[in-house]
Design a protein around this motif. Structure first.
Motif, short mmCIF file in Angstrom:
data_model
loop_
_atom_site.label_atom_id
_atom_site.label_comp_id
_atom_site.label_asym_id
_atom_site.label_seq_id
_atom_site.Cartn_x
_atom_site.Cartn_y
_atom_site.Cartn_z
N LEU A 60 5.53 -6.68 -4.53
CA LEU A 60 5.05 -5.63 -3.62
C LEU A 60 4.26 -6.22 -2.45
N LEU A 86 12.90 -2.61 -2.73
CA LEU A 86 11.88 -2.65 -1.66
C LEU A 86 12.48 -3.01 -0.31
N ARG A 150 7.69 -1.75 7.20
CA ARG A 150 7.99 -1.94 5.78
C ARG A 150 6.73 -1.83 4.93
N ASN A 154 6.04 0.83 1.98
CA ASN A 154 5.71 0.42 0.61
C ASN A 154 4.38 1.00 0.15
N THR A 157 5.00 4.62 -0.66
CA THR A 157 5.74 4.72 -1.93
C THR A 157 4.84 4.43 -3.12
N GLU A 158 4.00 3.41 -2.98
CA GLU A 158 3.12 3.04 -4.09
C GLU A 158 2.15 4.17 -4.41
#
Length: 644
Positions: A60, A86, A150, A154, A157-158
């Motif tokens: 991540l 990812l 990006r 991420n 999303t996390e």
């Protein structure tokens, strides 16, 4: 932005461990050269108890995944799958001759290295190919913009995953999250990849991320007359100017005249902006917010909020528009469109053409002087004859700006004149207990009218609600210039003034004035009515007309320029007036032009002469100084004396 991060994992069971070690040494060296930090899983796995969680955490945090795939170890499939999920760039390095990975691994990039550690030529080829691949990535997939987007994705999303994990069973919160996430997705999808539409609250973090972008020039217009951009304050975030080459600030033109304190504070802020970014090009331009002219079209069209504009070469524009989902809300619209960019550039250049380049040494007076000169404000045209109605449109279009360069403390003069009219209305109403009729002569752009009418409506409202006449029954205005009549009617909409019989007509005093009024008033009109150096006969005629058109206890109120008997004191007052205009921003040439074109003002009748003529027609005189006693501007009240 932090340094690029790479995740490395490799097999200790490859056919030639020495070749693996050499390949890793080559890759680590090139990663360092290209500005990467790297996490070598094999060097750290012995200290990790929860291997799966640690692999996930490190992936991540990574921008790039490098896997050694000569042996199809079980963890390889997990790492490849996570990288694909990812959307991380992935390369698999393999010893020459080893098995190819299965097709369901997604056909990642492969780089082959020799299995023989002594194959120097083979390793040189591998090193060159790996270095070229890294350079290509840093210009494309791992460019600062790609990386920023990006990382933002991420992080979102996390956080969504953490939220979901907090509700292992059915719960209303999950539905609420799903609705919000779906709305956000639809908002992002509305313009596809060519348009980004988000709430204006996200402007600051979006713009801050541009610090890492060096792909072209950034220019912007910041419209300070609109409250969308709240960050133009003393606490202004530094990153907002870090990557901008020039910015045009739009302010209300009144800041140059009536809001000098606010302009002074803004100047200090602009100084700090430039001081913070003295290393790079950052120019500031100041312009007054104007109505858009013919040919000036904001690239977002008529729905654009303010004149805000962002230009990023070669093809990106940005601005604000109303948010249909929020009352008084704003959306930030960023659009990639070459044709619109060309139009936006024309719009920007048109606004900049009337702007002044800011210099940190400037004070308010310097900035005003530069703006006045740049836009021709206060410049008297020889074709502007004494007959106001025949003057060219540019006289009327910029009248409110012109007048502030010509008349000292113009706004104060208007306010004081309005206050005097208020007192006279209330005095007569209290004495006679009947409705009062008023007449304004020479209402012009409606500046004085717009001070008086709201006050009248307020005192009339309680009576109107009871279906009675209020303290003021009639409001009549007369002006001889067609342009002024049209302007004032559009501004004041007299037919919509509830509770007040109001009419603004085109005509002259006194030919087009009917009836008798309790209060007759005007600003900067008396000098025109009586003319320069008026004779006793002219003054007698003027006050005879005033007497004819005022009631038995009527009052005249005039705010204007007045002479002082032509003596040295009078000459000094005119000279002080001239000095004021120069100090306030006009060049000496412009002042001379104004004085020469307005002899009815420079040769205005003195109050002492007016008092004598007024008394002959039953008026007594009161005088109020406006601005400073050394200047020739006064408010003069001529009140009819009551018969004993």
């Amino acid at each position: 932005m932090t340094r690029l991060a790479a995740f490395l994992a490799w097999s200790t069971q490859a056919g030639s461990p020495d070749a693996v070690e050499k390949a890793l040494s080559v890759m680590k060296s090139k990663l360092n050269e290209q500005g990467f930090d790297y996490y070598d899983w094999n060097e750290n796995q012995s200290v990790n108890k929860d291997i799966g969680a640690k692999v996930s955490d490190e992936l991540l945090k990574s921008d790039l995944v490098i896997l050694e795939g000569s042996k199809q170890r079980p963890n390889l499939a997990y790492e490849v799958g996570f990288a694909h999920a990812l959307h991380l760039p992935l390369v698999v390095v393999k010893q020459a001759g080893s098995e190819r990975l299965p097709e369901n691994f997604g056909e990642p990039d492969y780089l082959s290295y020799p299995s023989d550690v002594t194959d120097d030529a083979g390793f040189e080829t591998f090193e060159t190919r790996f270095a070229d691949w890294l350079r290509k990535l840093t210009l494309t997939t791992l460019s600062p913009g790609q990386r920023s987007a990006r990382q933002g994705r991420n992080a979102l999303t996390e956080q969504i995953n953490k939220f979901i994990d907090g509700y292992p069973e059915e719960h209303a919160s999950l539905h609420l999250l799903g609705g919000w996430a779906g709305a956000l997705a639809r908002e992002l999808d509305s313009g596809g990849a060519s348009q980004l539409v988000v709430d204006a609250d996200y402007y600051l973090p979006s713009f801050s991320s541009l610090r890492e972008w060096n792909g072209g020039t950034i220019r912007a217009i910041a419209d300070l007359t609109d409250e969308t951009e709240q960050f133009w304050t003393p606490d202004h975030p530094e990153e907002m100017t870090a990557n901008v080459s020039e910015r045009v600030f739009l302010i209300d033109w009144s800041w140059f005249f009536e809001n000098e304190d606010r302009l002074a504070r803004q100047i200090e802020l602009w100084k700090r902006h430039q001081a913070r970014h003295r290393e790079g090009p950052y120019e500031i331009f100041i312009a007054a917010k104007e109505e858009l002219r013919v040919g000036e079209v904001h690239p977002l069209g008529p729905t654009a909020v303010g004149h805000h504009l962002l230009l990023l070469e070669p093809d990106l524009i940005g601005g604000y528009r109303p948010n249909p989902g929020r009352v008084d809300g704003r959306q930030l619209v960023i659009e990639r469109n070459s044709l619109r960019y060309a139009g936006a550039t024309q719009f920007y250049d048109s606004i900049k053409a009337r702007a002044v380049r800011f210099d940190p040494a400037m004070k308010v007076v310097d900035l005003r002087r530069a703006w006045v000169a740049r836009n021709g404000i206060g410049r008297w045209d020889e074709d502007w004859t004494s007959e106001t109605e025949f003057r060219s449109p540019d006289y009327f279009d910029s009248y409110e700006r012109h007048i502030r360069c010509w008349i000292p403390r113009y706004a104060q003069l208007i306010r004081d004149c309005a206050a005097t009219v208020f007192r006279e209305i209330l005095r007569i109403y209290a004495d006679k207990m009947r409705a009062v009729d008023v007449l304004e002569i020479g209402y012009g752009t409606g500046r004085l009218t717009s001070e008086i009418v709201p006050w009248i409506r307020n005192i009339n409202r309680p009576f109107y609600d009871l279906e009675h006449h209020g303290p003021v029954r009639l409001y009549r205005g007369v002006d001889r210039a067609e342009q002024m009549t049209r302007y004032a009617r559009e501004l004041l909409k007299p037919e919509q003034q509830t509770g007040l019989d109001m009419r603004l007509v085109r005509g002259t005093a006194w030919e087009d004035v009917d009836g008798r009024y309790d209060v007759v008033f005007g600003s900067l009109v008396m000098h025109f009515l009586v003319g320069p150096d008026p004779t006793d006969e002219r003054l007698d005629e003027f006050f005879a007309n005033c007497n004819e058109h005022t009631t038995e206890d009527g009052t005249l109120v005039f705010a204007d320029v007045f002479g002082v008997n032509g003596d040295r004191k009078g000459a000094s007052a005119m000279e002080k007036w001239r000095e004021w205009m120069i100090r306030y921003g006009l060049a000496e040439k412009e002042v001379d032009g104004y004085m020469a074109g307005n002899t009815d003002m420079t040769s205005a009748a003195p109050v002492s002469l007016l008092r004598k003529a007024a008394e002959a027609h039953g008026f007594r005189t009161r005088v109020k100084v406006v601005g400073a006693p050394t200047l020739p501007f006064r408010i003069v009240v001529f009140e009819k004396e009551r018969a004993n």
